[in-house]
Design a protein around this motif. Structure first.
Motif, PDB file in Angstrom:
ATOM      1  N   VAL A 143       0.838  -1.205   0.000  1.00 17.90           N
ATOM      2  CA  VAL A 143       0.000   0.000   0.000  1.00 17.90           C
ATOM      3  C   VAL A 143       0.869   1.250   0.000  1.00 17.90           C
ATOM      4  CG1 VAL A 143      -1.639   1.364   1.361  1.00 17.90           C
ATOM      5  CG2 VAL A 143      -2.038  -1.081   1.025  1.00 17.90           C
ATOM      6  N   ALA A 144       1.928   1.243   0.801  1.00 14.00           N
ATOM      7  CA  ALA A 144       2.832   2.394   0.847  1.00 14.00           C
ATOM      8  C   ALA A 144       3.437   2.676  -0.522  1.00 14.00           C
ATOM      9  CB  ALA A 144       3.944   2.161   1.872  1.00 14.00           C
ATOM     10  N   MET A 145       3.885   1.626  -1.218  1.00 14.41           N
ATOM     11  CA  MET A 145       4.495   1.812  -2.530  1.00 14.41           C
ATOM     12  C   MET A 145       3.476   2.321  -3.553  1.00 14.41           C
ATOM     13  SD  MET A 145       7.655   1.266  -2.145  1.00 14.41           S
ATOM     14  CE  MET A 145       7.553   1.723  -0.410  1.00 14.41           C
ATOM     15  N   HIS A 146       2.249   1.831  -3.467  1.00 15.63           N
ATOM     16  CA  HIS A 146       1.212   2.301  -4.396  1.00 15.63           C
ATOM     17  C   HIS A 146       0.879   3.771  -4.141  1.00 15.63           C
ATOM     18  CE1 HIS A 146       0.883  -1.577  -6.080  1.00 15.63           C
ATOM     19  NE2 HIS A 146       0.171  -2.134  -5.123  1.00 15.63           N
ATOM     20  N   LEU A 147       0.842   4.157  -2.882  1.00 15.44           N
ATOM     21  CA  LEU A 147       0.606   5.570  -2.551  1.00 15.44           C
ATOM     22  C   LEU A 147       1.747   6.443  -3.077  1.00 15.44           C
ATOM     23  CD1 LEU A 147      -0.718   5.215   1.109  1.00 15.44           C
ATOM     24  CD2 LEU A 147      -2.058   5.940  -0.883  1.00 15.44           C
ATOM     25  N   ILE A 148       2.970   5.957  -2.909  1.00 14.42           N
ATOM     26  CA  ILE A 148       4.135   6.691  -3.396  1.00 14.42           C
ATOM     27  C   ILE A 148       4.088   6.823  -4.916  1.00 14.42           C
ATOM     28  CG2 ILE A 148       6.650   6.508  -3.711  1.00 14.42           C
ATOM     29  CD1 ILE A 148       6.703   5.286  -0.836  1.00 14.42           C
ATOM     30  N   ASN A 149       3.570   5.801  -5.578  1.00 18.75           N
ATOM     31  CA  ASN A 149       3.487   5.825  -7.045  1.00 18.75           C
ATOM     32  C   ASN A 149       2.277   6.609  -7.555  1.00 18.75           C
ATOM     33  OD1 ASN A 149       5.839   4.334  -7.587  1.00 18.75           O
ATOM     34  ND2 ASN A 149       4.768   2.408  -7.221  1.00 18.75           N
ATOM     35  N   GLU A 170       1.419   5.251  10.977  1.00 15.70           N
ATOM     36  CA  GLU A 170       1.780   5.090  12.384  1.00 15.70           C
ATOM     37  C   GLU A 170       3.202   4.541  12.530  1.00 15.70           C
ATOM     38  OE1 GLU A 170       0.291   2.615  16.368  1.00 15.70           O
ATOM     39  OE2 GLU A 170      -0.959   2.658  14.564  1.00 15.70           O
ATOM     40  N   LYS A 171       3.532   3.506  11.759  1.00  9.37           N
ATOM     41  CA  LYS A 171       4.854   2.890  11.875  1.00  9.37           C
ATOM     42  C   LYS A 171       5.966   3.801  11.386  1.00  9.37           C
ATOM     43  CE  LYS A 171       3.440  -1.986  11.717  1.00  9.37           C
ATOM     44  NZ  LYS A 171       3.594  -3.279  11.013  1.00  9.37           N
ATOM     45  N   LEU A 172       5.663   4.605  10.360  1.00  8.74           N
ATOM     46  CA  LEU A 172       6.676   5.512   9.823  1.00  8.74           C
ATOM     47  C   LEU A 172       6.689   6.853  10.544  1.00  8.74           C
ATOM     48  CD1 LEU A 172       6.354   4.855   5.976  1.00  8.74           C
ATOM     49  CD2 LEU A 172       7.927   3.809   7.603  1.00  8.74           C
ATOM     50  N   GLU A 207       4.456  13.772   3.589  1.00  8.93           N
ATOM     51  CA  GLU A 207       5.556  13.259   4.406  1.00  8.93           C
ATOM     52  C   GLU A 207       6.023  11.902   3.899  1.00  8.93           C
ATOM     53  OE1 GLU A 207       5.372  14.472   8.895  1.00  8.93           O
ATOM     54  OE2 GLU A 207       3.318  14.025   8.231  1.00  8.93           O
ATOM     55  N   LEU A 208       5.072  11.092   3.443  1.00  7.91           N
ATOM     56  CA  LEU A 208       5.429   9.786   2.871  1.00  7.91           C
ATOM     57  C   LEU A 208       6.280   9.974   1.625  1.00  7.91           C
ATOM     58  CD1 LEU A 208       5.124   6.686   2.800  1.00  7.91           C
ATOM     59  CD2 LEU A 208       3.007   7.016   1.484  1.00  7.91           C
ATOM     60  N   MET A 209       5.903  10.920   0.775  1.00  8.87           N
ATOM     61  CA  MET A 209       6.658  11.193  -0.440  1.00  8.87           C
ATOM     62  C   MET A 209       8.058  11.700  -0.113  1.00  8.87           C
ATOM     63  SD  MET A 209       4.569  10.287  -2.817  1.00  8.87           S
ATOM     64  CE  MET A 209       5.173  10.998  -4.342  1.00  8.87           C
ATOM     65  N   GLU A 210       8.169  12.553   0.896  1.00 10.96           N
ATOM     66  CA  GLU A 210       9.473  13.062   1.306  1.00 10.96           C
ATOM     67  C   GLU A 210      10.368  11.933   1.802  1.00 10.96           C
ATOM     68  OE1 GLU A 210      10.940  16.123   1.096  1.00 10.96           O
ATOM     69  OE2 GLU A 210       9.203  16.490  -0.211  1.00 10.96           O
ATOM     70  N   MET A 211       9.783  11.006   2.557  1.00 11.07           N
ATOM     71  CA  MET A 211      10.549   9.863   3.040  1.00 11.07           C
ATOM     72  C   MET A 211      10.994   8.988   1.870  1.00 11.07           C
ATOM     73  SD  MET A 211       9.530   7.096   6.004  1.00 11.07           S
ATOM     74  CE  MET A 211       9.653   8.352   7.289  1.00 11.07           C
ATOM     75  N   ALA A 212      10.128   8.836   0.887  1.00 13.14           N
ATOM     76  CA  ALA A 212      10.476   8.056  -0.314  1.00 13.14           C
ATOM     77  C   ALA A 212      11.642   8.706  -1.058  1.00 13.14           C
ATOM     78  CB  ALA A 212       9.259   7.937  -1.218  1.00 13.14           C
ATOM     79  N   GLN A 220      13.951  10.663   0.252  1.00  9.34           N
ATOM     80  CA  GLN A 220      15.149  10.525   1.076  1.00  9.34           C
ATOM     81  C   GLN A 220      15.772   9.150   0.936  1.00  9.34           C
ATOM     82  OE1 GLN A 220      13.829  11.487   5.032  1.00  9.34           O
ATOM     83  NE2 GLN A 220      13.299  13.607   4.493  1.00  9.34           N
ATOM     84  N   ASN A 221      14.946   8.150   0.608  1.00  7.47           N
ATOM     85  CA  ASN A 221      15.433   6.772   0.474  1.00  7.47           C
ATOM     86  C   ASN A 221      15.556   6.325  -0.976  1.00  7.47           C
ATOM     87  OD1 ASN A 221      15.573   5.360   3.331  1.00  7.47           O
ATOM     88  ND2 ASN A 221      13.837   6.788   3.378  1.00  7.47           N
ATOM     89  N   SER A 222      15.557   7.322  -1.894  1.00  7.27           N
ATOM     90  CA  SER A 222      15.802   7.083  -3.333  1.00  7.27           C
ATOM     91  C   SER A 222      14.784   6.171  -3.995  1.00  7.27           C
ATOM     92  CB  SER A 222      17.216   6.500  -3.533  1.00  7.27           C
ATOM     93  OG  SER A 222      18.203   7.353  -3.006  1.00  7.27           O
ATOM     94  N   ILE A 223      13.574   6.125  -3.429  1.00  3.93           N
ATOM     95  CA  ILE A 223      12.503   5.345  -4.063  1.00  3.93           C
ATOM     96  C   ILE A 223      11.942   6.098  -5.248  1.00  3.93           C
ATOM     97  CG2 ILE A 223      10.211   4.324  -3.709  1.00  3.93           C
ATOM     98  CD1 ILE A 223      11.013   3.821  -0.814  1.00  3.93           C
ATOM     99  N   ILE A 224      11.900   7.434  -5.133  1.00  3.47           N
ATOM    100  CA  ILE A 224      11.455   8.289  -6.235  1.00  3.47           C
ATOM    101  C   ILE A 224      12.489   9.384  -6.452  1.00  3.47           C
ATOM    102  CG2 ILE A 224       9.019   7.826  -5.991  1.00  3.47           C
ATOM    103  CD1 ILE A 224       8.757  10.408  -4.400  1.00  3.47           C
TER     104      ILE A 224
END
Length: 208
Positions: free
Chosen positions: A155-161, A188-190, A197-202, A204-208
């Motif tokens: 779900v996290a990856m789909h949201l990021i995409n 909650e876990k992140l 914020e999820l996109m920013e974390m992605a 920072q971790n070179s996912i996008i």
């Protein structure tokens, strides 16, 4: 040896086919550009090795790997992807892949991974071996997404995409309340509160 190359970019499939042919001149190579073609090939033929990208159209890559190994549990799957191995490699190795190598590696490294997996051995870079050691020692890694359960990660990856909750429901065959629950657990876990914020974390971790 029969090899299936699954990638939505034809030029990548052709490049990988050349690398395979250099080492295995007699290899029979089939190609697939989407999940439907992958399943058609696997149901029609027995393959020894599969080279698989993560971002295939209209599918969830972890779910596709699961389905592939249901169709043929003995198939040796090597993930070849642009996605950073620090985030994705352990998760796919634990799900049954024999190896994970990034497309940014040189031809010699990719060939080494193909040879090793074709022999039925696991392929991991030094970085992934270090992550595995860290995980076995501490039960976690420096990868913040590593703490997510399988469906939470999906779900996290789909949201990021950029997928909407409705699109995620359709792709993962889930009900809206279930997707909402997974999304809440991810946040909650992140320790985040918004998609931004999820996109920013992605990032920072070179996912996008």
């Amino acid at each position: 040896m029969k090899v299936l190359i699954a990638d939505d970019h034809k030029v990548v499939r052709l490049g990988l086919a050349l690398i395979v042919k250099e080492e295995f001149p007699s290899a029979e190579i089939s190609q697939a550009g989407n999940a439907s073609e992958v399943y058609q090939h696997l149901r029609a033929h027995q393959f020894d090795l599969m080279l698989m990208d993560l971002k295939m159209p209209e599918t969830d890559s972890l779910m596709m790997l699961e389905q592939i190994l249901i169709i043929d549990p003995s198939l040796k799957v090597l993930i070849i992807s642009l996605n950073p191995e620090r985030i994705f490699a352990l998760r796919y190795l634990k799900s049954g892949a024999y190896g994970y190598v990034q497309k940014s590696e040189d031809d010699a490294t990719i060939k080494k991974a193909i040879i090793k997996v074709s022999e039925g051995k696991k392929y991991m870079s030094e970085e992934v071996v270090e992550l595995m050691t860290e995980y076995l020692r501490n039960g976690n890694t420096s990868n913040p997404f590593g703490q997510l359960a399988k469906r939470e990660f999906d779900v996290a990856m789909h949201l990021i995409n950029g997928l909407t909750p409705g699109e995620i429901c359709q792709l993962m065959d889930l009900q809206p309340p279930t997707v909402s629950t997974y999304k809440n657990r991810v946040f909650e876990k992140l320790n985040i509160k918004t998609i931004h914020e999820l996109m920013e974390m992605a990032k920072q971790n070179s996912i996008i």
